[in-house]
Design a protein around this motif. Structure first.
Motif, PDB file in Angstrom:
ATOM      1  N   UNK A  30     -15.757  27.939  21.895  1.00  0.00           N
ATOM      2  CA  UNK A  30     -16.938  28.693  21.491  1.00  0.00           C
ATOM      3  C   UNK A  30     -16.782  29.239  20.080  1.00  0.00           C
ATOM      4  N   UNK A  31     -15.591  29.693  19.755  1.00  0.00           N
ATOM      5  CA  UNK A  31     -15.374  30.252  18.422  1.00  0.00           C
ATOM      6  C   UNK A  31     -15.543  29.192  17.343  1.00  0.00           C
ATOM      7  N   UNK A 250     -21.940  21.113  17.309  1.00  0.00           N
ATOM      8  CA  UNK A 250     -22.882  22.226  17.303  1.00  0.00           C
ATOM      9  C   UNK A 250     -22.369  23.287  16.339  1.00  0.00           C
ATOM     10  N   UNK A 251     -23.253  23.861  15.540  1.00  0.00           N
ATOM     11  CA  UNK A 251     -22.874  24.986  14.686  1.00  0.00           C
ATOM     12  C   UNK A 251     -23.969  26.044  14.749  1.00  0.00           C
ATOM     13  N   UNK A 252     -23.573  27.302  14.630  1.00  0.00           N
ATOM     14  CA  UNK A 252     -24.509  28.404  14.744  1.00  0.00           C
ATOM     15  C   UNK A 252     -23.999  29.618  13.975  1.00  0.00           C
ATOM     16  N   UNK A 253     -24.918  30.493  13.637  1.00  0.00           N
ATOM     17  CA  UNK A 253     -24.539  31.763  13.021  1.00  0.00           C
ATOM     18  C   UNK A 253     -24.057  32.767  14.063  1.00  0.00           C
ATOM     19  N   UNK A 254     -24.282  32.482  15.356  1.00  0.00           N
ATOM     20  CA  UNK A 254     -23.971  33.431  16.423  1.00  0.00           C
ATOM     21  C   UNK A 254     -22.471  33.581  16.628  1.00  0.00           C
ATOM     22  N   UNK A 255     -22.042  34.808  16.796  1.00  0.00           N
ATOM     23  CA  UNK A 255     -20.654  35.074  17.149  1.00  0.00           C
ATOM     24  C   UNK A 255     -20.443  34.770  18.624  1.00  0.00           C
ATOM     25  N   UNK A 256     -19.178  34.675  19.035  1.00  0.00           N
ATOM     26  CA  UNK A 256     -18.880  34.466  20.447  1.00  0.00           C
ATOM     27  C   UNK A 256     -19.450  35.600  21.287  1.00  0.00           C
ATOM     28  N   UNK A 257     -19.359  36.824  20.775  1.00  0.00           N
ATOM     29  CA  UNK A 257     -19.893  37.984  21.505  1.00  0.00           C
ATOM     30  C   UNK A 257     -21.390  37.848  21.740  1.00  0.00           C
ATOM     31  N   UNK A 259     -23.124  35.043  21.792  1.00  0.00           N
ATOM     32  CA  UNK A 259     -23.355  33.958  22.745  1.00  0.00           C
ATOM     33  C   UNK A 259     -23.118  34.432  24.173  1.00  0.00           C
ATOM     34  N   UNK A 260     -22.116  35.272  24.357  1.00  0.00           N
ATOM     35  CA  UNK A 260     -21.853  35.838  25.682  1.00  0.00           C
ATOM     36  C   UNK A 260     -23.058  36.671  26.134  1.00  0.00           C
TER      37      UNK A 260
END
Length: 325
Positions: A30-31, A250-257, A259-260
């Motif tokens: 995820x990271x 897949x790439x995103x600006x979202x942090x793992x936190x 996404x959780x």
């Protein structure tokens, strides 16, 4: 314009699997999805319609082939996680929508990404459709191939005409597949219900000239629907491995936190009934008109009145009903 909705299913899979992944093997995967190369300046501003408890995630599928550095966006969707109305919504944005691209003038929406990557596309969507976006996810063809291969394939019904067309695409999509166990290239040799692997399924989804745009939409919906069935019948213990398969693409600006957080929200709301909308609204000439326009080729022009319908769907959970509008 329902373009490659399987891309959104991949994102939903990631979100749904996130809580489990925390206790499994997938935190590191995820990271790796998080990217520092995405310009988030536009996302951090609230200049248009937004509402606390409602998050809009822009999902982009690029039409870039391996080795290409400049591309347009083949698929653009807004995934709405609505904690106010306990609803999950998907809004498809037509690539041929005629919009004003900041700094470039009027053109097709799909061109904004080629001109200025995510930032310009986000600016274009927000300023033309008057809604704020909160996050962005980029997905390429490889993720689609990898997810289907990881889950063991997807079953679809292939007609004789479709078989001939998809076999034209298979040599190309076979080369795109990085699955070390893909074996020798296999063309489709018979019509009827059958299980397709990743590169075969992508070829099926790419058929355009066999019938019509509506036929392509039907094929994509068939894949999405059957892929959901495969996922539902798969042990949740396998979800981290599905994330591992998709993560490199897949790439995103979202942090793992974050996404959780989104994953927990999606689990709580549920995905039993995902509401859908297409924008511009193509079912009524009252709200949009498609055709050759000036030197822009075929474009889809929309009336400003239809933006109210879009915002009503996203923020008030009111689905468009032509008979009432």
């Amino acid at each position: 314009m329902k373009r490659l909705k399987q891309l959104t299913i991949i994102l939903l899979l990631v979100l749904l699997a996130t809580p489990l992944a925390l206790f499994g093997l997938s935190v590191s995967y995820l990271s790796k999805i998080n990217s520092n190369n995405i310009d988030t300046e536009s996302l951090e501003k609230h200049s248009y319609a937004h509402k606390d408890g409602i998050k809009n995630i822009l999902i982009l599928g690029s039409d870039a082939r391996p080795g290409e550095n400049v591309s347009r966006t083949d698929s653009m969707m807004i995934l709405t996680i609505d904690n106010v109305n306990d609803s999950i919504k998907i809004t498809s944005l037509a690539r041929d929508a005629f919009v004003n691209i900041p700094g470039y003038g009027y053109s097709k929406l799909t061109h904004a990404y080629a001109y200025g990557k995510e930032k310009l596309l986000i600016d274009t969507i927000e300023s033309n459709f008057e809604i704020d976006l909160d996050d962005v996810v980029l997905i390429n063809f490889q993720s689609f191939i990898s997810i289907i291969d990881a889950i063991g394939g997807v079953t679809v019904d292939v007609t004789e005409g479709e078989m001939a067309e998809m076999n034209k695409f298979i040599p190309e999509t076979y080369k795109w597949s990085e699955n070390p166990d893909k074996g020798e290239m296999k063309l489709i040799t018979k019509a009827g219900s059958q299980k397709l692997n990743g590169y075969q399924a992508l070829s099926f989804a790419r058929i355009r000239k066999n019938d019509s745009a509506f036929g392509r939409d039907n094929r994509q919906r068939m894949i999405v629907s059957n892929l959901l069935k495969e996922i539902k019948n798969t042990s949740k213990l396998k979800y981290p491995f599905l994330i591992k398969a998709a993560a490199p693409y897949i790439s995103t600006n979202m942090s793992t936190t974050k996404m959780i957080k989104y994953g927990i929200d999606v689990l709580r709301i549920g995905t039993g009934s995902i509401k859908q909308m297409e924008f511009p609204i193509v079912s009524s000439e009252k709200y949009s008109t498609g055709g050759i326009y000036g030197g822009y080729g075929w474009v889809l022009r929309f009336e400003s009145e239809s933006i109210k319908i879009l915002k009503n769907f996203i923020f008030n959970d009111v689905q468009f009903n032509e008979s009432n509008n």
